[in-house]
Scaffold this active site. Structure first.
Site, PDB file in Angstrom:
ATOM      1  N   ASP A 267       3.906   2.352  -4.051  1.00 42.13           N
ATOM      2  CA  ASP A 267       3.049   3.175  -4.914  1.00 42.13           C
ATOM      3  C   ASP A 267       2.965   2.438  -6.247  1.00 42.13           C
ATOM      4  OD1 ASP A 267       1.991   4.964  -6.709  1.00 42.13           O
ATOM      5  OD2 ASP A 267       3.258   6.655  -6.103  1.00 42.13           O
ATOM      6  N   VAL A 268       1.761   2.011  -6.608  1.00 41.10           N
ATOM      7  CA  VAL A 268       1.624   1.161  -7.802  1.00 41.10           C
ATOM      8  C   VAL A 268       1.946   1.879  -9.116  1.00 41.10           C
ATOM      9  CG1 VAL A 268      -0.038  -0.444  -6.760  1.00 41.10           C
ATOM     10  CG2 VAL A 268      -0.887   1.580  -7.998  1.00 41.10           C
TER      11      VAL A 268
ATOM     12  N   LYS B  94     -11.184   1.987 -15.638  1.00 39.40           N
ATOM     13  CA  LYS B  94     -11.747   0.681 -15.281  1.00 39.40           C
ATOM     14  C   LYS B  94     -12.123  -0.124 -16.531  1.00 39.40           C
ATOM     15  CE  LYS B  94     -11.530   0.681 -10.767  1.00 39.40           C
ATOM     16  NZ  LYS B  94     -10.447  -0.103 -10.133  1.00 39.40           N
TER      17      LYS B  94
ATOM     18  N   SER C 231     -14.494  -2.070 -12.233  1.00 43.06           N
ATOM     19  CA  SER C 231     -15.679  -1.496 -11.585  1.00 43.06           C
ATOM     20  C   SER C 231     -16.813  -1.506 -12.590  1.00 43.06           C
ATOM     21  CB  SER C 231     -15.404  -0.048 -11.169  1.00 43.06           C
ATOM     22  OG  SER C 231     -16.616   0.631 -10.907  1.00 43.06           O
TER      23      SER C 231
ATOM     24  N   ASP D  19       0.851  -1.200   0.000  1.00 39.11           N
ATOM     25  CA  ASP D  19       0.000   0.000   0.000  1.00 39.11           C
ATOM     26  C   ASP D  19       0.881   1.242   0.000  1.00 39.11           C
ATOM     27  OD1 ASP D  19      -3.239   0.303   0.767  1.00 39.11           O
ATOM     28  OD2 ASP D  19      -2.036   2.107   1.126  1.00 39.11           O
TER      29      ASP D  19
ATOM     30  N   TYR E  85     -12.176   7.716 -14.177  1.00 42.97           N
ATOM     31  CA  TYR E  85     -12.315   6.410 -13.503  1.00 42.97           C
ATOM     32  C   TYR E  85     -12.950   5.367 -14.440  1.00 42.97           C
ATOM     33  CZ  TYR E  85     -13.675   3.350  -9.528  1.00 42.97           C
ATOM     34  OH  TYR E  85     -13.845   2.305  -8.644  1.00 42.97           O
TER      35      TYR E  85
HETATM   36  P1  NAP Z   1     -10.261   2.479  -0.397  1.00 41.78           P
HETATM   37  O1  NAP Z   1     -10.963   2.048   0.840  1.00 41.78           O
HETATM   38  O2  NAP Z   1     -10.008   3.932  -0.640  1.00 41.78           O
HETATM   39  O3  NAP Z   1      -8.879   1.667  -0.479  1.00 41.78           O
HETATM   40  C1  NAP Z   1      -7.972   1.866  -1.526  1.00 41.78           C
HETATM   41  C2  NAP Z   1      -6.574   1.566  -1.030  1.00 41.78           C
HETATM   42  O4  NAP Z   1      -5.641   1.788  -2.123  1.00 41.78           O
HETATM   43  C3  NAP Z   1      -6.151   2.514   0.099  1.00 41.78           C
HETATM   44  O5  NAP Z   1      -5.446   1.820   1.103  1.00 41.78           O
HETATM   45  C4  NAP Z   1      -5.250   3.504  -0.629  1.00 41.78           C
HETATM   46  O6  NAP Z   1      -4.304   4.130   0.197  1.00 41.78           O
HETATM   47  C5  NAP Z   1      -4.576   2.586  -1.627  1.00 41.78           C
HETATM   48  N1  NAP Z   1      -3.907   3.323  -2.697  1.00 41.78           N
HETATM   49  C6  NAP Z   1      -4.298   4.478  -3.289  1.00 41.78           C
HETATM   50  N2  NAP Z   1      -3.402   4.867  -4.211  1.00 41.78           N
HETATM   51  C7  NAP Z   1      -2.417   3.938  -4.203  1.00 41.78           C
HETATM   52  C8  NAP Z   1      -1.200   3.791  -4.913  1.00 41.78           C
HETATM   53  N3  NAP Z   1      -0.806   4.681  -5.851  1.00 41.78           N
HETATM   54  N4  NAP Z   1      -0.418   2.711  -4.662  1.00 41.78           N
HETATM   55  C9  NAP Z   1      -0.776   1.818  -3.709  1.00 41.78           C
HETATM   56  N5  NAP Z   1      -1.899   1.913  -2.982  1.00 41.78           N
HETATM   57  C10 NAP Z   1      -2.722   2.959  -3.227  1.00 41.78           C
HETATM   58  O7  NAP Z   1     -11.044   1.977  -1.698  1.00 41.78           O
HETATM   59  P2  NAP Z   1     -11.912   0.654  -1.959  1.00 41.78           P
HETATM   60  O8  NAP Z   1     -13.312   1.063  -2.057  1.00 41.78           O
HETATM   61  O9  NAP Z   1     -11.501  -0.439  -1.049  1.00 41.78           O
HETATM   62  O10 NAP Z   1     -11.415   0.335  -3.448  1.00 41.78           O
HETATM   63  C11 NAP Z   1     -10.553  -0.750  -3.770  1.00 41.78           C
HETATM   64  C12 NAP Z   1     -10.648  -1.022  -5.266  1.00 41.78           C
HETATM   65  O11 NAP Z   1     -11.991  -1.394  -5.591  1.00 41.78           O
HETATM   66  C13 NAP Z   1     -10.329   0.191  -6.135  1.00 41.78           C
HETATM   67  O12 NAP Z   1      -9.639  -0.220  -7.289  1.00 41.78           O
HETATM   68  C14 NAP Z   1     -11.695   0.725  -6.495  1.00 41.78           C
HETATM   69  O13 NAP Z   1     -11.673   1.456  -7.696  1.00 41.78           O
HETATM   70  C15 NAP Z   1     -12.459  -0.584  -6.648  1.00 41.78           C
HETATM   71  N6  NAP Z   1     -13.918  -0.426  -6.548  1.00 41.78           N
HETATM   72  C16 NAP Z   1     -14.495   0.062  -5.415  1.00 41.78           C
HETATM   73  C17 NAP Z   1     -15.878   0.181  -5.369  1.00 41.78           C
HETATM   74  C18 NAP Z   1     -16.609   0.690  -4.157  1.00 41.78           C
HETATM   75  O14 NAP Z   1     -17.839   0.879  -4.238  1.00 41.78           O
HETATM   76  N7  NAP Z   1     -15.951   0.916  -3.031  1.00 41.78           N
HETATM   77  C19 NAP Z   1     -16.646  -0.194  -6.479  1.00 41.78           C
HETATM   78  C20 NAP Z   1     -16.012  -0.657  -7.601  1.00 41.78           C
HETATM   79  C21 NAP Z   1     -14.644  -0.799  -7.631  1.00 41.78           C
HETATM   80  P3  NAP Z   1      -4.699   5.593   0.782  1.00 41.78           P
HETATM   81  O15 NAP Z   1      -5.904   5.418   1.620  1.00 41.78           O
HETATM   82  O16 NAP Z   1      -3.473   5.997   1.553  1.00 41.78           O
HETATM   83  O17 NAP Z   1      -4.947   6.458  -0.422  1.00 41.78           O
END
Ligand code: NAP
Length: 245
Positions: A61-62, A157, A140, A36, A153
């Site tokens: 950082d990815v 995606k 997504s 992360d 986004y």
């Molecule tokens: P989240 O709670 O914000 O978690 C995302 C994680 O990724 C956080 O720990 C964040 O760190 C980390 N991150 C951000 N930028 C990064 C980078 N450059 N390198 C490494 N790590 C990084 O989001 P989530 O809802 O769990 O989402 C996870 C995945 O599911 C994402 O790809 C999102 O697009 C996808 N998704 C989510 C939903 C939804 O409804 N939640 C729906 C469809 C798809 P920080 O907190 O420090 O930024």
């Protein structure tokens, strides 16, 4: 125990969907690298997952190729293999196209699409030598239907779907599978930031009439990660409670 003695790397694994995936994997016998951008949160997450020898935290950082490659190296050095790669890290920078800056477009494309490409490339290098592996990309439903305020986004995606299918074709003969999931509205910090009226509008589109939980995404990712899906590659599974079917 669907992942007994397997090693998995989850990007963005410190919280939300990524952490739920890491937790589910550990409960199925896997050793997990939590990679992360926030190293402190990653370390906290790894501790919650049982610490060494079950979970290892890596600051990554990815969007940084060296960082992604060294996270993959950490998995093989610490646990001896890399069997599952989950490209999950994500951010949102929502705005209508009229107001969206180029920087907001590029940063979202970088984290999601470039990040998933770098993760797939680095994991595939190990997996093709092993002759086995499963890569799961987190797309997504926005990448299927396109959402207002998310030209960045939705494009990223949808790009992940293309990446998944093309890399699945390139890697299949080496025993490496690549699949994707498209979650809908899932309860995490990312969606907690939504305005109440936007949340309600999204909810109204869901036949099951509720948001999903991170664990419900994690279970599908577990299926794709494990031998339960041994004859599936290049697939995109929707986890949406029936939204946009
Ligand atoms: P989240 O709670 O914000 O978690 C995302 C994680 O990724 C956080 O720990 C964040 O760190 C980390 N991150 C951000 N930028 C990064 C980078 N450059 N390198 C490494 N790590 C990084 O989001 P989530 O809802 O769990 O989402 C996870 C995945 O599911 C994402 O790809 C999102 O697009 C996808 N998704 C989510 C939903 C939804 O409804 N939640 C729906 C469809 C798809 P920080 O907190 O420090 O930024």
């Amino acid at each position: 125990m669907l992942l007994k003695d397997k090693t998995a790397l989850v990007t963005g694994g410190a919280k939300g969907i990524g952490f739920a995936i890491a937790q589910t994997f550990v409960s199925h016998g896997a050793k997990v690298v939590v990679a992360d951008i926030d190293g402190d949160q990653a370390r906290e997450a790894a501790e919650k997952l049982g610490g060494k020898p079950t979970a290892l935290a890596v600051t990554c950082d990815v969007t940084d190729q060296d960082a992604v490659e060294s996270a993959v190296r950490a998995a093989t050095d610490e646990f001896g293999s890399l069997d599952v790669m989950v490209n999950n890290a994500g951010i949102t920078r929502d705005a209508t196209m009229r107001k969206m800056t180029l920087e907001d477009f590029e940063s979202v494309l970088d984290v999601h699409l470039k990040g998933a490409w770098l993760g797939t490339k680095a994991a595939a290098a190990v997996m093709r030598e092993q002759g086995s592996g499963s890569i799961v990309n987190i797309s997504s439903i926005s990448g299927k239907v396109g959402m207002i305020g998310q030209t960045n986004y939705s494009a990223a995606k949808a790009g992940i779907v293309g990446l998944t299918k093309a890399s699945a074709k390139e890697l299949a003969y080496k025993g490496v599978r690549v699949n994707a999931v498209q979650p809908g509205l899932i309860r995490t910090d990312m969606t907690a930031a939504l305005r109440e009226d936007v949340w309600q509008a999204k909810l109204a589109e869901i036949p099951m009439q509720r948001a999903g939980e991170p664990e419900e995404v994690a279970n599908v990712v577990l299926f794709l990660a494990s031998e339960m899906s041994s004859y599936m590659t290049g697939c995109v599974l929707e986890i949406t409670g029936g939204r946009h079917i």
